[in-house]
Design a protein around this motif. Structure first.
Motif, mmCIF file in Angstrom:
data_model
loop_
_atom_site.group_PDB
_atom_site.id
_atom_site.type_symbol
_atom_site.label_atom_id
_atom_site.label_comp_id
_atom_site.label_asym_id
_atom_site.label_seq_id
_atom_site.Cartn_x
_atom_site.Cartn_y
_atom_site.Cartn_z
ATOM 1 N N ARG A 1 -87.269 111.293 7.720
ATOM 2 C CA ARG A 1 -86.539 112.263 6.909
ATOM 3 C C ARG A 1 -87.500 112.980 5.960
ATOM 4 O O ARG A 1 -87.524 114.200 5.877
ATOM 5 N N ASP A 2 -88.306 112.204 5.262
ATOM 6 C CA ASP A 2 -89.223 112.806 4.300
ATOM 7 C C ASP A 2 -90.264 113.673 5.000
ATOM 8 O O ASP A 2 -90.688 114.694 4.458
ATOM 9 N N ARG A 3 -90.676 113.229 6.188
ATOM 10 C CA ARG A 3 -91.649 114.023 6.926
ATOM 11 C C ARG A 3 -91.053 115.384 7.311
ATOM 12 O O ARG A 3 -91.706 116.407 7.235
ATOM 13 N N ILE A 4 -89.770 115.349 7.696
ATOM 14 C CA ILE A 4 -89.094 116.604 8.053
ATOM 15 C C ILE A 4 -88.979 117.506 6.815
ATOM 16 O O ILE A 4 -89.242 118.706 6.879
ATOM 17 N N ALA B 1 -76.991 122.151 2.593
ATOM 18 C CA ALA B 1 -76.281 121.805 3.824
ATOM 19 C C ALA B 1 -77.267 121.350 4.900
ATOM 20 O O ALA B 1 -77.032 120.360 5.597
ATOM 21 N N TRP B 2 -78.380 122.059 5.001
ATOM 22 C CA TRP B 2 -79.411 121.645 5.960
ATOM 23 C C TRP B 2 -79.981 120.284 5.582
ATOM 24 O O TRP B 2 -80.108 119.400 6.414
ATOM 25 N N ASP B 3 -80.295 120.134 4.299
ATOM 26 C CA ASP B 3 -80.877 118.873 3.849
ATOM 27 C C ASP B 3 -79.943 117.700 4.132
ATOM 28 O O ASP B 3 -80.378 116.628 4.554
ATOM 29 N N ALA B 4 -78.646 117.952 3.902
ATOM 30 C CA ALA B 4 -77.675 116.887 4.143
ATOM 31 C C ALA B 4 -77.653 116.523 5.624
ATOM 32 O O ALA B 4 -77.584 115.348 5.988
ATOM 33 N N ALA B 5 -77.730 117.540 6.460
ATOM 34 C CA ALA B 5 -77.726 117.298 7.902
ATOM 35 C C ALA B 5 -78.948 116.483 8.316
ATOM 36 O O ALA B 5 -78.844 115.536 9.104
ATOM 37 N N ILE B 6 -80.102 116.840 7.750
ATOM 38 C CA ILE B 6 -81.333 116.109 8.058
ATOM 39 C C ILE B 6 -81.187 114.650 7.641
ATOM 40 O O ILE B 6 -81.503 113.729 8.389
#
Lengths: 400, 359
Positions: free
Chosen positions: A114-117, A99-104
């Motif tokens: 995105r990848d840096r995050i 869910a977090w990844d999707a939000a990011i």
């Protein structure tokens, strides 16, 4: 002692959202699934939002980790268990990390950011371990479902927490945590290369972060800052969404249901849940007590009676010499059971005595195996929804 | 209850069964398991058993709710104390958490109280402890390590003979065990050096044993297999024993009971009770048979197994921890539940754990 009434059906019929709370390991997920199944069988478009279902239960509910499009359970599956629901049942799994990844992925302006995050250690820690984010995601899913209006009944299974009301308080904590003023410390001031944390008067913060950098070797400031700078838009949304969920939870559409078992420590925690909810202005509508051992005799036979029964049984049973100890065991087992049942009922009575209001009290007997498929859930529903008199005689020997 | 723990009665020192005796030789015992399996109760029972053997025992729990302290009868104020609380002459309990541990740790680096308070109350601090990767776990483990290293001032002997740690529910508990090594590898500075020392103690099979607690039910069994796989394959930590809690057993099969028909004259009341006795035996036998099948996969793990029966039937005068501690020292160790089914003939060897690890 509270009355035991077959009114759970009415409770389900009159609410749109059912929230199951309780300690871990008491059968909360299974109870939530059974309630949702009942909803589907009684003609409602039902969703169950669950956190960590047992594999077999997940399989039967059609939950596959990582598969996002929600699909209702196919009619063929119901048919194979002899069930013909007039409504539908859809299970949704809340997975914190994805869910977090999707939000990011949604909010990051470019794939590089995105990848840096994703690689940011602060983000990894936050998304995996930040207390409350699991709870927040469950709440968020709930808000989304209610908003979409696709379902008539939504049953929410809450994360197993020992701390009484983590589930309700955590999103608030998370919101405070991500509140814009605090974030401002870490966000890059526009057009400068320094962080507002450094330019601001908050020396303590700077000092602490320096210490942390020294101790951990992580460039805490820059990682935290980068994360918050990128995620601004997402966090600005949080407050409003949380507000909506809060309103929903305290509205008349929502009913809270406490799942527990008659064990000492579990009941102590259930009591804390009850008081916590009351303090938050939430009325508990029902208590489901799983794994209850029914008292079979109103009065336990005396020790003399017990010896006489042993002798009587010995003369009655056609057992070989080798099987002789079985008689002793049978009697001992029965008295142990009777004692356990008596203790449980005393504890339950003490527990319900502390209630000021009278929620519905539903006891579910200790089943040989806890339900893990639609047949098991149907059996569980039998105990949840039928009146005591209609229950199988096997469990209600006194009624014979 | 305090009477028993407080010991006006001299403790009976029974010879411990082999598995427990082996655990008693360690310095650090960790207990991991899924929520609701009775992990805290089992940990508390092992702690009581060891304390009764005369070992100065510390039970540490990582939980704001202090379940173990509650089970052992500590009052709510004592439960939240920062220092170990005494339960009996040789048993102490410490409820700690990452927050408490971090505060203590910071106190070591920053000895000035006002500065410390300002930091702890600052939002930045709240940020950091909430989200710093694994910091909470690391510091809590650091606290255990710190207790392990404590020495008596006079004798320089370890303050604790043995420390038992009740870890949080499975997924999270492995996080605690993983953290010291991970921190050593990813962090720099002081933390890296300190976590290396903690990791070294964790990996020392002479000193440390990770134990698993489970129930003979489907979900706990599969979770235990997964936890075992991670502990052996990914973490490579020294294992102790597997405790299977709430095991039903019956000296007869459901088959026998089905063939029983009652002869002789009985009053209706008597018939009812006799009927209930048989029915109750039948249920217990059914439970036992179902469990024997469910725990099968656990026999493949290279771990000695301790079977713990369902307790709670001995009368209110004895606590559940006390009852469990008693069965642990008597019958429970490595005596598997009987299999009365005819599905397949089994020998004792089937249940004998294959202990292949070297100690």
């Amino acid at each position: 002692m509270l009355p035991e009434k077959p009114e759970l059906n009415a409770l389900l019929a009159s609410h749109r959202v059912l929230v199951c709370v309780g300690s871990g390991g008491v059968g909360k997920t299974t109870t939530a699934a059974a309630l949702a199944l009942w909803g589907a069988l009684s003609g409602r478009r039902t969703a169950v939002v669950t956190i960590d279902p047992a594999k077999r239960l997940a399989d039967c509910l059609g939950i596959r980790p990582g598969s996002s499009p929600e699909k209702p359970i196919p009619p063929e599956l119901f048919a194979s268990y002899g069930l013909q629901p007039t409504g539908t049942l859809t299970a949704l799994l809340v997975d914190q990390q994805s869910a977090w990844d999707a939000a990011i992925a949604r909010y990051a302006p470019t794939p590089e950011i995105r990848d840096r995050i994703f690689a940011n250690r602060f983000y990894q820690g936050l998304s995996r371990t930040l207390s409350g984010s699991h709870e927040y995601m469950a709440m968020d899913t709930l808000a989304l479902l209610v908003q979409q209006g696709t379902y008539d009944l939504i049953v929410v299974d809450t994360p197993p927490t020992r701390q009484a009301l983590d589930f309700l308080e955590a999103p608030q904590r998370l919101q405070r945590f991500l509140d814009s003023r605090a974030r401002a410390w870490f966000t890059r001031a526009p057009g400068t290369r320094t962080w507002s944390a450094l330019s601001a008067v908050n020396r303590t913060t700077t000092f602490l972060l320096r210490k942390i950098e020294e101790a951990t070797g992580i460039s805490a400031l820059s990682e935290i800052s980068e994360f918050f700078t990128t995620m601004q838009a997402m966090f600005d949304d949080f407050g409003e969404r949380f507000q909506r969920v809060s309103q929903l939870l305290t509205s008349a559409e929502t009913a809270f249901l406490l799942v527990t078992s008659p064990e000492y420590t579990v009941l102590a925690e259930a009591e804390e849940f009850y008081h916590g909810l009351t303090q938050m202005g939430i009325t508990l509508k029902a208590v489901v007590v799983n794994r209850v051992h029914d008292e079979w005799l109103a009065v336990s036979p005396s020790a003399t009676e017990r010896r006489r029964l042993t002798e009587r049984l010995r003369s009655l049973l056609p057992l070989s010499a080798e099987q002789e100890p079985v008689v002793e065991w049978l009697v001992k087992n029965f008295f142990a059971y009777q004692h356990l049942a008596r203790e449980e009922s005393t504890r339950l009575a003490q527990f319900t005595d502390t209630f000021s209001a009278s929620p519905l009290l539903i006891r579910v007997p200790a089943l040989p195996a806890f339900p893990a498929d639609l047949a098991g859930l149907t059996l569980l529903n039998h105990y949840l929804f039928s009146s005591p008199a209609e229950r199988p005689l096997r469990r209600r020997a006194r009624k014979r | 209850m305090l009477l028993w723990f407080g010991g006006n009665v001299p403790p009976k020192r029974r010879t411990l069964p082999p598995t427990l005796a082996a655990l008693a030789q360690k310095r650090l015992l960790f207990f991991a398991g899924k929520g609701g399996v009775g992990k805290t109760t089992v940990t508390a029972a092992v702690a009581c058993t060891l304390a009764q053997q005369g070992k100065k025992t510390l039970l540490v729990e990582f939980d704001d709710n202090s379940r173990a302290a509650r089970l052992l009868g500590l009052s709510s104020t004592d439960r939240h104390a920062a220092e170990p609380q005494q339960v009996s002459p040789s048993l102490f309990v410490l409820s700690t958490s990452g927050q408490i541990a971090l505060k203590e740790y910071l106190h070591l680096i920053i000895p000035f109280k006002p500065v410390l308070r300002a930091i702890v109350e600052s939002r930045a601090y709240q940020y950091f402890i909430a989200a710093a990767p694994g910091l909470k776990e690391l510091l809590t483990m650091g606290k255990v390590w710190y207790e392990e290293r404590k020495r008596e001032a006079a004798t320089q002997q370890p303050l604790w003979d043995i420390i038992l740690v009740d870890l949080p529910a499975t997924g999270h508990s492995l996080q605690y065990l993983r953290m010291p090594r991970a921190a050593h590898e990813t962090f720099g500075g002081i933390i890296s050096r300190e976590s290396e020392r903690i990791a070294a103690v964790l990996n020392d099979a002479e000193k440390t044993a990770i134990n698993l607690v489970t129930l003979p039910d489907e979900l706990p069994v599969s979770e235990t297999q997964e936890a075992y796989r991670q502990l052996t394959e990914e973490l490579d930590l020294p294992l102790g024993a597997l405790f299977i809690n709430r095991v039903h057993s019956a000296p007869l099969s459901t088959e026998i009971l089905k063939t029983v028909s009652l002869h002789g004259r009985m009053s209706p009341g008597e018939r009812q009770v006799i009927d209930l006795i048989l029915r109750c035996g039948q249920t217990e036998a059914m439970n036992a048979e179902a469990q024997v099948v469910r725990v099968q996969p656990l026999y493949n793990l290279s771990l000695p197994i301790v079977f713990l029966p369902v307790v709670g039937s001995e009368g209110a005068s004895k606590t559940i921890v006390e009852q469990l501690s008693r069965v642990m020292t008597t019958v429970a160790d490595e005596s598997p539940p009987r299999d009365n089914t005819n599905r397949r003939k089994r020998s004792r060897a089937d249940y004998t754990p294959h202990v292949t690890r070297e100690t």
